[in-house]
Design a protein around this motif. Structure first.
Motif, PDB file in Angstrom:
ATOM      1  N   GLU A   3      11.690  53.800 -18.146  1.00 26.25           N
ATOM      2  CA  GLU A   3      11.391  54.037 -16.688  1.00 26.25           C
ATOM      3  C   GLU A   3      10.199  52.776 -16.231  1.00 26.25           C
ATOM      4  N   ALA A   4       9.177  52.545 -17.100  1.00 31.11           N
ATOM      5  CA  ALA A   4       8.187  51.690 -16.768  1.00 31.11           C
ATOM      6  C   ALA A   4       8.919  50.303 -16.717  1.00 31.11           C
ATOM      7  N   ALA A   5       9.558  50.068 -17.628  1.00 29.17           N
ATOM      8  CA  ALA A   5      10.406  48.516 -17.900  1.00 29.17           C
ATOM      9  C   ALA A   5      10.985  48.045 -16.493  1.00 29.17           C
ATOM     10  N   LEU A   6      11.781  49.375 -16.043  1.00 27.42           N
ATOM     11  CA  LEU A   6      12.929  49.380 -14.974  1.00 27.42           C
ATOM     12  C   LEU A   6      12.014  49.135 -13.700  1.00 27.42           C
ATOM     13  N   LYS A   7      10.910  49.820 -13.502  1.00 25.71           N
ATOM     14  CA  LYS A   7      10.136  49.650 -12.358  1.00 25.71           C
ATOM     15  C   LYS A   7       9.380  48.307 -12.395  1.00 25.71           C
ATOM     16  N   PHE A   8       9.015  47.938 -13.471  1.00 22.53           N
ATOM     17  CA  PHE A   8       8.450  46.541 -13.706  1.00 22.53           C
ATOM     18  C   PHE A   8       9.396  45.520 -13.004  1.00 22.53           C
ATOM     19  N   PHE A   9      10.567  45.666 -13.636  1.00 26.24           N
ATOM     20  CA  PHE A   9      11.677  44.565 -13.559  1.00 26.24           C
ATOM     21  C   PHE A   9      12.020  44.435 -12.148  1.00 26.24           C
ATOM     22  N   LEU A  10      12.404  45.696 -11.402  1.00 24.39           N
ATOM     23  CA  LEU A  10      12.910  45.484 -10.296  1.00 24.39           C
ATOM     24  C   LEU A  10      11.885  45.368  -9.241  1.00 24.39           C
ATOM     25  N   SER A  11      10.707  45.670  -9.235  1.00 21.98           N
ATOM     26  CA  SER A  11       9.741  44.880  -8.388  1.00 21.98           C
ATOM     27  C   SER A  11       9.316  43.620  -8.556  1.00 21.98           C
ATOM     28  N   SER A  12       9.541  43.009  -9.757  1.00 25.28           N
ATOM     29  CA  SER A  12       9.029  41.856 -10.013  1.00 25.28           C
ATOM     30  C   SER A  12      10.153  40.856  -9.642  1.00 25.28           C
ATOM     31  N   VAL A  13      11.250  41.220  -9.849  1.00 26.17           N
ATOM     32  CA  VAL A  13      12.548  40.467  -9.224  1.00 26.17           C
ATOM     33  C   VAL A  13      12.585  40.270  -7.722  1.00 26.17           C
ATOM     34  N   VAL A  14      11.981  41.342  -6.981  1.00 24.99           N
ATOM     35  CA  VAL A  14      11.982  41.306  -5.472  1.00 24.99           C
ATOM     36  C   VAL A  14      10.914  40.163  -5.240  1.00 24.99           C
ATOM     37  N   ASP A  37       2.150  52.821 -14.189  1.00 23.00           N
ATOM     38  CA  ASP A  37       3.381  53.379 -14.912  1.00 23.00           C
ATOM     39  C   ASP A  37       3.694  52.481 -15.824  1.00 23.00           C
ATOM     40  N   THR A  38       3.768  51.115 -15.718  1.00 27.39           N
ATOM     41  CA  THR A  38       3.960  50.158 -16.631  1.00 27.39           C
ATOM     42  C   THR A  38       3.128  50.174 -17.759  1.00 27.39           C
ATOM     43  N   TYR A  39       1.429  50.253 -17.670  1.00 30.91           N
ATOM     44  CA  TYR A  39       0.757  50.379 -18.659  1.00 30.91           C
ATOM     45  C   TYR A  39       0.904  51.504 -19.493  1.00 30.91           C
ATOM     46  N   VAL A  40       1.117  52.735 -18.856  1.00 33.84           N
ATOM     47  CA  VAL A  40       1.314  54.191 -19.458  1.00 33.84           C
ATOM     48  C   VAL A  40       2.693  53.805 -20.338  1.00 33.84           C
ATOM     49  N   GLY A  41       3.756  53.486 -20.039  1.00 32.86           N
ATOM     50  CA  GLY A  41       4.975  53.456 -20.512  1.00 32.86           C
ATOM     51  C   GLY A  41       5.167  52.365 -21.686  1.00 32.86           C
ATOM     52  N   ALA A  42       4.231  51.329 -21.574  1.00 33.60           N
ATOM     53  CA  ALA A  42       4.380  50.104 -22.543  1.00 33.60           C
ATOM     54  C   ALA A  42       3.817  50.596 -23.934  1.00 33.60           C
ATOM     55  N   PRO A  43       4.066  49.911 -24.937  1.00 28.38           N
ATOM     56  CA  PRO A  43       3.038  49.993 -26.220  1.00 28.38           C
ATOM     57  C   PRO A  43       1.787  49.539 -25.844  1.00 28.38           C
ATOM     58  N   LEU A  44       0.556  50.206 -26.317  1.00 29.61           N
ATOM     59  CA  LEU A  44      -0.668  49.680 -25.869  1.00 29.61           C
ATOM     60  C   LEU A  44      -0.883  48.478 -26.036  1.00 29.61           C
TER      61      LEU A  44
END
Length: 508
Positions: free
Chosen positions: A173-184, A249-256
């Motif tokens: 979920e974190a990767a998807l949010k990061f990706f979609l917002s970054s693409v925009v 959300d990205t920081y929490v979902g990613a490996p530390l």
């Protein structure tokens, strides 16, 4: 640059030599990434950890190539006709940021060794090194096309790194949010770049700076729109409000270790790009981006610090969330000198680079200790750090030092002097109101940094155990990463005048 003469016509050839030493840092990182990926195909499972050490060696080699470039006078991929303009310049600004991003990637690699057992090792190291190569390319880029390419090379692997924990819903979920917002954000930036090119007819930053002064009146609005839209992508990478929403959300979902990487290297990519497009390419539009960045700096530091202040100590992963929101607040401080450059010239950029160096060292160290604690307290709550000194005294002392540096309190003298340089930049530029906002936010930050620091040395709550009741053996690379960050912070705190001297030097 070497031009060959055409024997038939006498005209200069467009073929030019490449200064391989100048481009060595990103090239080495990219080459080692490919080597690691191929080596993974032929490496037995029990030998996979060797790939990590290969990645570390590659990053050390890339850092070593910065030494012969220290004069900051090399460039390559230059125009062969007309005004001298180059696509790649290894000046002092580029070299300092390259040292920051490659050093940050090195500490991230050290933190990751031993934590990749459940991850696809070859892909992990390939993605990390690829992202580091893009991050090292960006500060040396001197045309908009190379800037955008470098930004995406640094970003695309980062999306995959965030979501690399297969089967983890939070990570995906974190990767998807990061990706979609970054693409925009990237799409908006590309639109801005096209507007700038349409009005100036060039991609080179120095050429754009000269031609924007002579834009015909009917194209003024288009040029202004191009300037604003171009800044959006870099504002997103720097986590400037209101483009910061992806951070927690990205920081929490990613490996530390990847969260640490994004908080430092990702931020360095964003602010270095922001510096290049504002100070080098768009100086004549300082009356447009200067006030805008000043307002965004005030908004960013306020949003970040207030959100960090509200973190519940008992909430799962509240420690990572606090560091995430703290990084948003720190981004506000980082862009204050950039805004000041619109009023007082590019000399103020040294202040933001000096602050970035301090922040990179201590923030990576803080994430390193958080990764250590997460080994025995996977929830990584702020409450898990209560009484850490009783079980891991050295880790508690290190984290306390890192937090005090971020707060700007002794013995973290380096943090205090870095903040002084930022205050000075704002005041010298006539942005007194922004200095006042920053002072208020520093006080807010003091509260939550000190609250966390105090918890490290408090007695564990009655009926509970400390975060690490049975300390486990910590991999040597993780310990080395924390020690390196601590040594760098202590060394800089022992010689804080280096920060003041650095902030006063022109990097371009």
């Amino acid at each position: 640059m070497i031009l060959a003469a055409d024997s038939a016509t006498g005209a200069a050839s467009l073929v030019q030599s490449v200064d391989w030493l100048a481009i060595a840092p990103p090239v080495i990182a990219a080459s080692v990434a490919l080597i690691v990926l191929v080596a993974d195909l032929f490496t037995a499972e029990r030998h996979k950890p060797l790939l990590g050490y290969g990645a570390v060696a590659g990053l050390v080699a890339a850092l070593a190539t910065l030494v012969p470039l220290r004069a900051g006078d090399r460039s390559t991929f230059c125009l062969t006709e007309g005004a001298r303009a180059c696509s790649y310049t290894a000046d002092h600004f580029a070299l300092v940021i390259q040292a920051l991003v490659l050093g940050g990637a090195l500490l991230t690699a050290l933190l990751s060794i031993g934590d990749t057992r459940k991850l696809p090792a070859g892909e992990f190291w390939f993605l990390l090194l690829s992202s580091a190569a893009g991050a090292a390319l960006l500060p040396a880029a001197r045309d908009l096309a190379t800037l955008v390419v470098a930004l995406e090379v640094a970003s695309l692997p980062a999306f995959a790194l965030v979501g690399i924990k297969r089967g983890d819903r939070r990570s995906s979920e974190a990767a998807l949010k990061f990706f979609l917002s970054s693409v925009v954000a990237t799409a908006v930036t590309l639109l801005g770049v096209s507007f700038v090119y349409a009005t100036t007819g060039t991609m080179h930053l120095t050429e754009i700076a000269g031609r924007l002064d002579d834009v015909p009146g009917r194209f003024t609005t288009l040029a202004e729109a191009g300037v604003v839209l171009t800044l959006v992508g870099f504002a997103f990478k720097t986590a400037i409000a209101p483009f910061h929403f992806w951070v927690p959300d990205t920081y929490v979902g990613a490996p530390l270790p990847i969260a640490a990487y994004l908080s430092v290297v990702g931020k360095a990519v964003g602010f270095s790009g922001l510096v290049l497009v504002t100070v080098v390419a768009f100086p004549s539009y300082g009356d447009l981006w200067g006030p805008a960045l000043a307002v965004l700096a005030a908004l960013t530091m306020t949003v970040g610090n207030l959100a960090a202040l509200r973190q519940d100590a008992s909430r799962a992963r509240s420690a990572v969330r606090l560091l995430a929101w703290s990084s948003v607040g720190q981004a506000g401080y980082l862009i204050v000198p950039v805004a000041a450059a619109a009023y007082a010239g590019e000399g103020k950029i040294g202040s933001t680079v000096a602050y970035a160096l301090m922040y990179a060292v201590v923030n990576l160290g803080a994430f390193g200790v958080a990764a250590l604690v997460a080994r025995t307290a996977p929830g990584n709550r702020l409450s898990d750090y209560r009484g850490l000194y009783s079980t891991r005294p050295l880790a508690a002392l290190a984290l306390g030092f890192f937090l005090l540096c971020l707060a700007g309190l002794p013995p973290g003298i380096i943090g205090l002097f870095a903040k002084v340089t930022v205050f000075s930049a704002a005041v010298d530029a006539g942005l007194g109101w922004l200095a006042v906002v920053m002072a208020v936010n520093v006080v807010i930050g003091l509260y939550y940094y000190l609250r966390w620091t105090a918890a490290l040395f408090a007695s564990p709550a009655a009926g509970t155990e400390a975060a690490t009741p049975h300390p486990q053996r910590v991999p040597a690379p993780v310990t080395l990463a924390i020690v390196l960050a601590a040594v760098a912070g202590i060394t800089l705190s022992g010689a804080p005048q280096l920060i003041l001297r650095f902030a006063a030097v022109s990097l371009f």
